[in-house]
Design an enzyme around this catalytic site. Sequence first.
Site, mmCIF file in Angstrom:
data_model
loop_
_atom_site.group_PDB
_atom_site.id
_atom_site.type_symbol
_atom_site.label_atom_id
_atom_site.label_comp_id
_atom_site.label_asym_id
_atom_site.label_seq_id
_atom_site.Cartn_x
_atom_site.Cartn_y
_atom_site.Cartn_z
ATOM 1 N N ASN A 132 0.826 -1.231 0.060
ATOM 2 C CA ASN A 132 0.080 -0.185 0.027
ATOM 3 C C ASN A 132 0.895 1.273 -0.183
ATOM 4 O O ASN A 132 0.403 2.460 -0.527
ATOM 5 C CB ASN A 132 -0.948 0.058 1.194
ATOM 6 C CG ASN A 132 -0.204 0.147 2.512
ATOM 7 O OD1 ASN A 132 0.330 -0.630 2.822
ATOM 8 N ND2 ASN A 132 -1.097 0.851 3.283
ATOM 9 N N GLU A 145 3.541 -4.794 12.312
ATOM 10 C CA GLU A 145 2.700 -3.586 12.117
ATOM 11 C C GLU A 145 1.545 -4.149 11.138
ATOM 12 O O GLU A 145 1.780 -4.269 9.929
ATOM 13 C CB GLU A 145 3.583 -2.567 11.536
ATOM 14 C CG GLU A 145 4.549 -2.226 12.233
ATOM 15 C CD GLU A 145 5.488 -0.982 11.814
ATOM 16 O OE1 GLU A 145 5.384 -0.866 10.670
ATOM 17 O OE2 GLU A 145 6.114 -0.139 12.609
ATOM 18 N N CYS A 163 -3.193 1.595 6.191
ATOM 19 C CA CYS A 163 -3.331 0.844 7.626
ATOM 20 C C CYS A 163 -4.158 1.914 8.779
ATOM 21 O O CYS A 163 -4.919 1.487 9.644
ATOM 22 C CB CYS A 163 -2.292 0.458 8.239
ATOM 23 S SG CYS A 163 -1.012 1.267 8.489
ATOM 24 N N GLU A 178 7.994 0.645 16.421
ATOM 25 C CA GLU A 178 9.006 1.166 15.662
ATOM 26 C C GLU A 178 8.932 2.732 15.759
ATOM 27 O O GLU A 178 8.031 3.236 15.942
ATOM 28 C CB GLU A 178 9.299 0.331 14.444
ATOM 29 C CG GLU A 178 9.362 -1.217 14.314
ATOM 30 C CD GLU A 178 9.718 -1.693 13.203
ATOM 31 O OE1 GLU A 178 10.701 -0.947 12.424
ATOM 32 O OE2 GLU A 178 9.587 -2.797 13.074
HETATM 33 P P1 NAD Z 1 -0.380 -9.356 3.105
HETATM 34 O O1 NAD Z 1 -0.189 -9.780 4.671
HETATM 35 O O2 NAD Z 1 -1.096 -10.152 2.191
HETATM 36 O O3 NAD Z 1 1.323 -9.265 2.610
HETATM 37 C C1 NAD Z 1 2.307 -8.391 3.118
HETATM 38 C C2 NAD Z 1 3.606 -9.030 2.701
HETATM 39 O O4 NAD Z 1 3.563 -10.332 3.293
HETATM 40 C C3 NAD Z 1 3.694 -9.293 1.210
HETATM 41 O O5 NAD Z 1 5.012 -8.879 0.784
HETATM 42 C C4 NAD Z 1 3.424 -11.020 1.233
HETATM 43 O O6 NAD Z 1 3.970 -11.301 -0.145
HETATM 44 C C5 NAD Z 1 4.103 -11.321 2.399
HETATM 45 N N1 NAD Z 1 3.402 -12.657 2.725
HETATM 46 C C6 NAD Z 1 2.133 -12.995 2.639
HETATM 47 N N2 NAD Z 1 2.149 -14.309 3.157
HETATM 48 C C7 NAD Z 1 3.073 -14.549 3.762
HETATM 49 C C8 NAD Z 1 3.672 -15.640 4.329
HETATM 50 N N3 NAD Z 1 2.887 -16.678 4.496
HETATM 51 N N4 NAD Z 1 5.039 -15.749 4.759
HETATM 52 C C9 NAD Z 1 5.708 -14.722 4.494
HETATM 53 N N5 NAD Z 1 5.436 -13.392 3.881
HETATM 54 C C10 NAD Z 1 3.920 -13.409 3.396
HETATM 55 O O7 NAD Z 1 -0.819 -7.814 3.395
HETATM 56 P P2 NAD Z 1 -1.162 -7.012 2.222
HETATM 57 O O8 NAD Z 1 -2.338 -7.200 1.508
HETATM 58 O O9 NAD Z 1 0.105 -6.700 1.246
HETATM 59 O O10 NAD Z 1 -1.079 -5.441 2.912
HETATM 60 C C11 NAD Z 1 -2.292 -4.895 3.329
HETATM 61 C C12 NAD Z 1 -2.404 -5.128 4.755
HETATM 62 O O11 NAD Z 1 -1.405 -4.570 5.300
HETATM 63 C C13 NAD Z 1 -3.685 -4.552 5.529
HETATM 64 O O12 NAD Z 1 -4.243 -5.163 6.621
HETATM 65 C C14 NAD Z 1 -2.991 -3.278 6.086
HETATM 66 O O13 NAD Z 1 -3.552 -2.900 7.277
HETATM 67 C C15 NAD Z 1 -1.840 -3.849 6.843
HETATM 68 N N6 NAD Z 1 -0.605 -2.676 7.037
HETATM 69 C C16 NAD Z 1 -0.364 -2.294 8.108
HETATM 70 C C17 NAD Z 1 0.490 -1.134 8.296
HETATM 71 C C18 NAD Z 1 0.914 -0.909 9.666
HETATM 72 O O14 NAD Z 1 1.829 -0.080 9.967
HETATM 73 N N7 NAD Z 1 0.174 -1.302 11.156
HETATM 74 C C19 NAD Z 1 0.931 -0.446 7.337
HETATM 75 C C20 NAD Z 1 0.304 -0.888 6.029
HETATM 76 C C21 NAD Z 1 -0.273 -2.131 5.790
#
Ligand code: NAD
Length: 494
Positions: free
Chosen positions: A154, A253, A287, A466
């Site tokens: 995102n 996060e 997020c 962080e």
């Molecule tokens: P996601 O969890 O699907 O993917 C995030 C990353 O994790 C990607 O690089 C993906 O390839 C990897 N990943 C997925 N499954 C994995 C596994 N089994 N093992 C290792 N890596 C894996 O999330 P997304 O759809 O890319 O992002 C959106 C989410 O991120 C939303 O829930 C959003 O709220 C959250 N987010 C949180 C913050 C924060 O600071 N709290 C910031 C930005 C986004």
Amino acid sequence: MAQRIQHYIGGRFVDSARQFANLNPVDGTVVGQVCEASAAEVDQAVQAAKAALQGDWGRCSPAQRADWLEKLAAGIEQRFEAFVQAEVLDTGRTVRQARTLDVPRAIANFRFFANLVRQAHTECFETIAADGSRALNYTVRKPLGVVVAISPWNLPILLFSWKVAPALALGNAVVSKPSEETPSSAFLLAQVAHDIGFPAGAFNVLQGFGGDSAGQAMISHPDIDAVTFTGASATGAHIMKTVADGVKDVSFELGGKNAAIVFEDADFDAAVDGVVQSTFTNSGQVCLCSERVLVQRSIYERFVAALKARTEALVLGRPDDPATDIGPMISKKHQAKVVSYFELARQEGATVVTGGDVPVFGDDRDQGFWVRPTIWTGLPDDARCLREEVFGPVCHVAPFDTEAQAIARANDSDYGLATAIWTRDLSRAHRVSPQMRSGLVWVNTWYLRDLRTPFGGVRRSGIGREGGRHSLDFYSEVTNICIKIQDAPSTGDH
Ligand code: NAD
């Protein structure tokens, strides 16, 4: 010809046998081919990282590491427009946002952690025991070792550098993976590292998917020491289980279902502007976005009307059009998820104040991944649409009567990332803010970040903090050393 996006392992660019297409969300066209890391390539990256810790990188002083981070920042600056285009092509966000937020923040992240590590100090205590003997206790900070950094799509380069910069600043070797949806800016950062001669193996970038792919191989590799992850809560829970046996450090996060509370004493126009910003920034794909808006009953009808008018004036457009406010969803899959919540909201009894569908442009954007900015009202607090993170340009607005009600309803969530409060009553701001069950509270603003402050969430929104000294604490191990400097005085000593 479409760009080929490679891995960066041990200071070399590496191709994979398997590749997948990178799509432009604006119109669904293929803009690149991305290598998909195998378990063997993940292992190569981890071995390269271990070797770097034993080699030149491991011997760098904090000041030398800070110099390297400064060079990375300068390298991004030199290729500023290339980073902007990479972010825009991968995500469909506006050029304006990439130029004013994403790329400047990546540069700032490297500069900030360079400065932080230059100024970092450790603790020292002189200890006088009961028998009069004296000792000096002091701490030394050491890297964790091989840090896996996995980031979402995102805010691609902003969040990628938010992990990579402190990990490197503290002397770790990094094995990183951007999201499969947004591989380009991390690839560019690898090119910057290569061009400045960054110590080989200290910074590795793997491309690929998460589960059953590169991400899974990274988190289950026995030689990694810690995982820093930003992404969905379910993925965080899975990573935690995977690294549990090895008792690896984690910093998570995760998702949010954030509340905005608008009190009747708020500056009305500022609150409407603020909620438009906190709901629709980056097409709701932040997020920290507000998906649950609670408005005091005396101003509720007026507020919904004003929010509707402002939302309907938002321009869905192409990234390079200065008038554009809203871009597409990141992928067809994510568009389908958001649309499924549009349908669910209707089933759950929502009134659709505006939006709730897919726009029709009559041009190539109809092959892209768009949804219309949406406002719902009328859902009960236990509706799934009010409990699950949608992560799109959508919020629900509900009335409340008392301050206590607003606090209880805002806190009634499995998540706890950020709350935005709108009030002109200073006492109320101080009274309500500490009662919020979230890692971040904004009053009369949203998304204003000072990198020295702690960032993170409670409950399903994350583990750890962080930012500033909190990053120092996560990305290093502290050893306490106790040295006796004087025996207990013997009887008769003067
Ligand atoms: P996601 O969890 O699907 O993917 C995030 C990353 O994790 C990607 O690089 C993906 O390839 C990897 N990943 C997925 N499954 C994995 C596994 N089994 N093992 C290792 N890596 C894996 O999330 P997304 O759809 O890319 O992002 C959106 C989410 O991120 C939303 O829930 C959003 O709220 C959250 N987010 C949180 C913050 C924060 O600071 N709290 C910031 C930005 C986004």
